[in-house]
Design a protein around this motif. Structure first.
Motif, short mmCIF file in Angstrom:
data_model
loop_
_atom_site.label_atom_id
_atom_site.label_comp_id
_atom_site.label_asym_id
_atom_site.label_seq_id
_atom_site.Cartn_x
_atom_site.Cartn_y
_atom_site.Cartn_z
N LEU A 177 34.50 37.50 47.24
CA LEU A 177 35.18 38.62 46.61
C LEU A 177 36.51 38.82 47.33
N VAL A 178 37.61 38.78 46.59
CA VAL A 178 38.94 38.96 47.19
C VAL A 178 39.20 40.46 47.38
N LEU A 179 39.41 40.86 48.63
CA LEU A 179 39.68 42.25 48.97
C LEU A 179 41.17 42.55 49.06
N HIS A 211 42.86 36.82 42.81
CA HIS A 211 43.56 38.00 43.32
C HIS A 211 42.55 39.10 43.64
N GLN A 212 43.07 40.21 44.16
CA GLN A 212 42.22 41.33 44.56
C GLN A 212 41.24 41.72 43.45
N GLY A 213 39.96 41.81 43.83
CA GLY A 213 38.92 42.18 42.88
C GLY A 213 38.24 41.00 42.22
N ASP A 214 38.84 39.82 42.30
CA ASP A 214 38.22 38.64 41.68
C ASP A 214 36.95 38.25 42.43
N PHE A 215 35.96 37.82 41.65
CA PHE A 215 34.62 37.52 42.16
C PHE A 215 34.25 36.13 41.67
#
Length: 220
Positions: free
Chosen positions: A154-156, A168-172
């Protein structure tokens, strides 16, 4: 393009059938993704309707249930507190953590450095799966590897890319033994991720394969 958990994974999360480590990753993802939150709320409504139908089919005695509820001892001073936002520092930078991570902040271990460019900190959730915060400096490429089991990422903060896309941020995303990839950060921005590994990574190229000695692979 955004990367979301698969339908089957979200259904298992709603049903309480997903393992604790990945449930934790999903809960953190839901804080960052409004579309996934809405989808999970929809699945929860469907699950509620299904439960309601089961109760009706079983001719459940609501009178007995109400009598049982009102007979319970009252609980005094019950308070629900939101977790305060917690920050972490790594490589001279400070990051604010999502609420789910803030709740387990005392369980985040010390940062380990790999060449001063990649850093990891274990999160002790008492699970067999390895849960880490993983920080990658900008303009860094991690050697190509695959996985014995599953790797959930998970990208924070920031972004990275591999052979299949840019995240990017939020991608799982979830990788398994059928995937080989070489995560790479951009020249402009570093990246902070939450990772869950059920088995070690197996490097597939270059001198990094030395970490595969005796088939053990490597955890970050």
């Amino acid at each position: 393009m955004s990367y979301q958990p698969k339908q089957e994974m979200l259904q298992a999360y709603v049903a309480g059938e997903l393992d604790a480590a990945n449930s934790f990753a999903i809960a953190t993802h839901l804080e960052l993704s409004s579309s996934s939150r809405e989808h999970v709320m929809h699945l929860e409504r469907l699950a509620g309707l299904d439960l309601q139908n089961q109760i009706v089919e079983q001719d459940f005695d609501f009178g007995d249930m109400f009598d049982h509820i009102v007979a319970l001892e009252p609980q005094e001073n019950v308070q629900v507190q939101e977790a305060e936002s917690t920050s972490i520092e790594v490589n001279g930078k400070t990051f604010q953590l999502p609420r789910s991570l803030s709740r387990v902040a005392p369980k985040i271990g010390d940062w380990r450095s790999y060449g001063g460019k990649v850093f990891s900190a274990n999160i002790d959730l008492g699970e067999e799966a390895k849960v880490n915060l993983l920080y990658i400096s900008k303009d860094v490429s991690i050697p190509q590897h695959t996985h014995k089991g599953l790797e959930t990422t998970l990208v924070l903060h920031g972004n990275f890319s591999d052979e299949e896309g840019e995240y990017h941020q939020g991608d799982f995303l979830v990788k398994d033994a059928s995937d080989k990839h070489s995560p790479q950060t951009s020249m402009e921005e570093d990246c902070l991720c939450l990772t869950v590994l059920t088995e070690p990574m197996i490097f597939t190229q270059g001198v990094a394969r030395l970490f595969n000695t005796f088939g053990k692979g490597m955890y970050p």
